[in-house]
Design a protein around this motif. Sequence first.
Motif, PDB file in Angstrom:
ATOM      1  N   ALA A   1       0.832  -1.021   0.055  1.00 29.48           N
ATOM      2  CA  ALA A   1      -0.085   0.010   0.068  1.00 29.48           C
ATOM      3  C   ALA A   1       0.921   1.528  -0.165  1.00 29.48           C
ATOM      4  CB  ALA A   1      -0.776   0.119   1.211  1.00 29.48           C
ATOM      5  N   ASN A   2       2.100   1.516   0.984  1.00 30.69           N
ATOM      6  CA  ASN A   2       2.659   2.590   0.845  1.00 30.69           C
ATOM      7  C   ASN A   2       3.472   2.660  -0.464  1.00 30.69           C
ATOM      8  OD1 ASN A   2       4.425   0.155   0.953  1.00 30.69           O
ATOM      9  ND2 ASN A   2       5.319   1.151   3.341  1.00 30.69           N
ATOM     10  N   GLU A   3       3.877   1.596  -0.820  1.00 24.62           N
ATOM     11  CA  GLU A   3       4.635   1.769  -2.623  1.00 24.62           C
ATOM     12  C   GLU A   3       3.437   2.115  -3.486  1.00 24.62           C
ATOM     13  OE1 GLU A   3       6.823  -0.828  -5.728  1.00 24.62           O
ATOM     14  OE2 GLU A   3       6.549  -1.571  -3.713  1.00 24.62           O
ATOM     15  N   ALA A   4       2.169   1.774  -3.382  1.00 20.74           N
ATOM     16  CA  ALA A   4       1.246   2.278  -4.410  1.00 20.74           C
ATOM     17  C   ALA A   4       1.068   3.683  -4.251  1.00 20.74           C
ATOM     18  CB  ALA A   4       0.154   1.285  -4.182  1.00 20.74           C
ATOM     19  N   LEU A   5       1.096   4.074  -3.158  1.00 12.67           N
ATOM     20  CA  LEU A   5       1.096   5.525  -2.792  1.00 12.67           C
ATOM     21  C   LEU A   5       1.983   6.386  -3.326  1.00 12.67           C
ATOM     22  CD1 LEU A   5      -0.712   8.051  -1.680  1.00 12.67           C
ATOM     23  CD2 LEU A   5       0.513   7.453   0.709  1.00 12.67           C
ATOM     24  N   ALA A   6       3.388   6.014  -3.157  1.00 16.85           N
ATOM     25  CA  ALA A   6       4.570   6.549  -3.397  1.00 16.85           C
ATOM     26  C   ALA A   6       4.809   6.695  -5.099  1.00 16.85           C
ATOM     27  CB  ALA A   6       5.620   5.936  -2.899  1.00 16.85           C
ATOM     28  N   ARG A   7       4.142   5.819  -5.605  1.00 15.48           N
ATOM     29  CA  ARG A   7       4.156   5.611  -6.921  1.00 15.48           C
ATOM     30  C   ARG A   7       3.024   6.077  -7.564  1.00 15.48           C
ATOM     31  NH1 ARG A   7       5.623  -0.541  -8.299  1.00 15.48           N
ATOM     32  NH2 ARG A   7       5.265   0.212 -10.466  1.00 15.48           N
ATOM     33  N   SER A   8       1.895   6.626  -7.211  1.00 19.66           N
ATOM     34  CA  SER A   8       0.687   7.041  -7.372  1.00 19.66           C
ATOM     35  C   SER A   8      -0.076   5.882  -8.444  1.00 19.66           C
ATOM     36  CB  SER A   8       0.963   8.553  -8.102  1.00 19.66           C
ATOM     37  OG  SER A   8      -0.249   8.764  -8.321  1.00 19.66           O
ATOM     38  N   LEU A   9      -0.030   4.568  -8.096  1.00 21.37           N
ATOM     39  CA  LEU A   9      -0.482   3.749  -8.893  1.00 21.37           C
ATOM     40  C   LEU A   9      -1.965   3.785  -9.023  1.00 21.37           C
ATOM     41  CD1 LEU A   9       1.883   0.535  -8.217  1.00 21.37           C
ATOM     42  CD2 LEU A   9       1.764   2.137 -10.119  1.00 21.37           C
ATOM     43  N   ASN A  10      -2.746   3.873 -10.083  1.00 22.84           N
ATOM     44  CA  ASN A  10      -4.279   3.826 -10.072  1.00 22.84           C
ATOM     45  C   ASN A  10      -4.908   2.881  -9.592  1.00 22.84           C
ATOM     46  OD1 ASN A  10      -3.875   6.818 -10.892  1.00 22.84           O
ATOM     47  ND2 ASN A  10      -3.662   5.888 -13.102  1.00 22.84           N
ATOM     48  N   VAL A  11      -4.496   1.726 -10.050  1.00 19.92           N
ATOM     49  CA  VAL A  11      -5.527   0.320 -10.106  1.00 19.92           C
ATOM     50  C   VAL A  11      -5.573   0.267  -8.426  1.00 19.92           C
ATOM     51  CG1 VAL A  11      -5.570  -1.847 -10.305  1.00 19.92           C
ATOM     52  CG2 VAL A  11      -5.146  -0.659 -12.019  1.00 19.92           C
ATOM     53  N   PRO A  12      -4.528  -0.029  -7.569  1.00 23.08           N
ATOM     54  CA  PRO A  12      -4.637  -0.133  -5.926  1.00 23.08           C
ATOM     55  C   PRO A  12      -5.481   0.820  -5.490  1.00 23.08           C
ATOM     56  CG  PRO A  12      -2.438  -0.463  -6.835  1.00 23.08           C
ATOM     57  CD  PRO A  12      -3.159   0.011  -8.123  1.00 23.08           C
ATOM     58  N   SER A  13      -5.590   2.163  -5.930  1.00 24.74           N
ATOM     59  CA  SER A  13      -6.153   3.258  -5.374  1.00 24.74           C
ATOM     60  C   SER A  13      -7.681   3.127  -5.613  1.00 24.74           C
ATOM     61  CB  SER A  13      -5.764   4.477  -6.055  1.00 24.74           C
ATOM     62  OG  SER A  13      -4.370   4.850  -5.688  1.00 24.74           O
ATOM     63  N   VAL A  14      -8.011   2.639  -6.907  1.00 26.47           N
ATOM     64  CA  VAL A  14      -9.396   2.329  -7.061  1.00 26.47           C
ATOM     65  C   VAL A  14     -10.092   1.049  -6.012  1.00 26.47           C
ATOM     66  CG1 VAL A  14     -11.153   1.452  -8.833  1.00 26.47           C
ATOM     67  CG2 VAL A  14      -9.349   3.198  -9.591  1.00 26.47           C
TER      68      VAL A  14
END
Length: 415
Positions: free
Chosen positions: A388-401
């Motif tokens: 989750a923290n890496e998804a935020l740092a990389r601003s990934l769209n799919v994990p956010s959705v």
Amino acid sequence: MIDKFLSLKRWEKATLIIGFILMMGYAFSLPDPLFDASYSTLVSDRNGELLGARIASDGQWRFPPTDSIPDKYKTCLMAFEDRYFRYHPGVNPLSLGRAMVQNIKAGRVVSGGSTLTMQTVRLMRKNKRTYFEKFIEIILATRLELSYSKNRIIALYASHAPMGGNVVGIDAAAWRYFGHGARSLSWAESATLAVLPNSPSLMHFGRNRDALLTKRNRLLQKLLDNGTISETDYRLATAEPLPENPHSLPQIAPHLVTRLYLSQPGTHVQSTIDKSLQLQADNVLERWNTEFSQNHILNLAALIVDLEKNEVISYIGNVNFGKQQSGNQVDIIQSSRSTGSILKPFLYCAMLQEGALLPGELLPDIPINVGGFSPKNFSLQYDGAVHANEALARSLNVPSVVSLRRYGVPKFYDF
């Protein structure tokens, strides 16, 4: 009372009526406001340090009036213009009489005999000098003295006195000629500004230097003779050179200054900005801009907020404000745009607070379809699973959705 008035003779009634009219005219003779002038817009930080300014609408550097006048300047001004300022009621009959005798002997006007209060009235009225105008100044000067303290009157004068060119008032002159605020004026600088309104044309960076220097040093000699300054102060002051070139005003947080200029023109706004932190943040963004510009990313912005006090302590609307290229004067903070990835940190925070998500928790990063909507990452690639923290740092769209579906759109909207 009415019967007594009616029993008076006609000339006595006329005298009382005329006297009442004159008294009322005198009581309401001062204009409101006193000065019909436009002012520059000033923005200072939380500690009162100047961040930036914008010129007044009439093209003058005229700072908003202030009651805080440096003691050195007041001393120099009274010694040069009106040494009895603290004692007279707005008019000094001896000075007027002396000026009249000098003018008669010279056959022309060589002295005005005006007090500082009368000069303040002259600055208010901006009329051509005539004997009738002098009489009006005398009347209004006494009225001004009844309504305002001596310190307030000298502050009004100092804020509106012409200082050469398009510079008006001690505060604007201190920044334009010496590069710092009026409260830091030296004896030499104070003396220079005290003699300027008498002959503002002397403040020309290409001529009249000797005449201005002579007037300044003559005033400093007077201060030495009357014991106001010591011999050491006198020598140090006379050794100071006159300003060679006008100084530029600070350009810190220029986008904020521009915003306040448009919303609150002609005022002095003390912001919550921390000047020291603002300069540090500027340096950080300039370094990142150097790196990002290699990938044609030319605009950056940052807003730093003290969450405990709910105060903005650094405001950087864009980088390279003065270069006027690549839209650098556009305030990105205020610009309308899609929220996009800005919402991701807030969703992450909301879920952390409720224990609905852990920083090391794996989130799916795979092709999905939500009601016909297929979110994709900027890279158009998928990692399968990502923390989750890496998804935020990389601003990934799919994990956010995926996270938003789990948390709930209505719930996040009310967060």
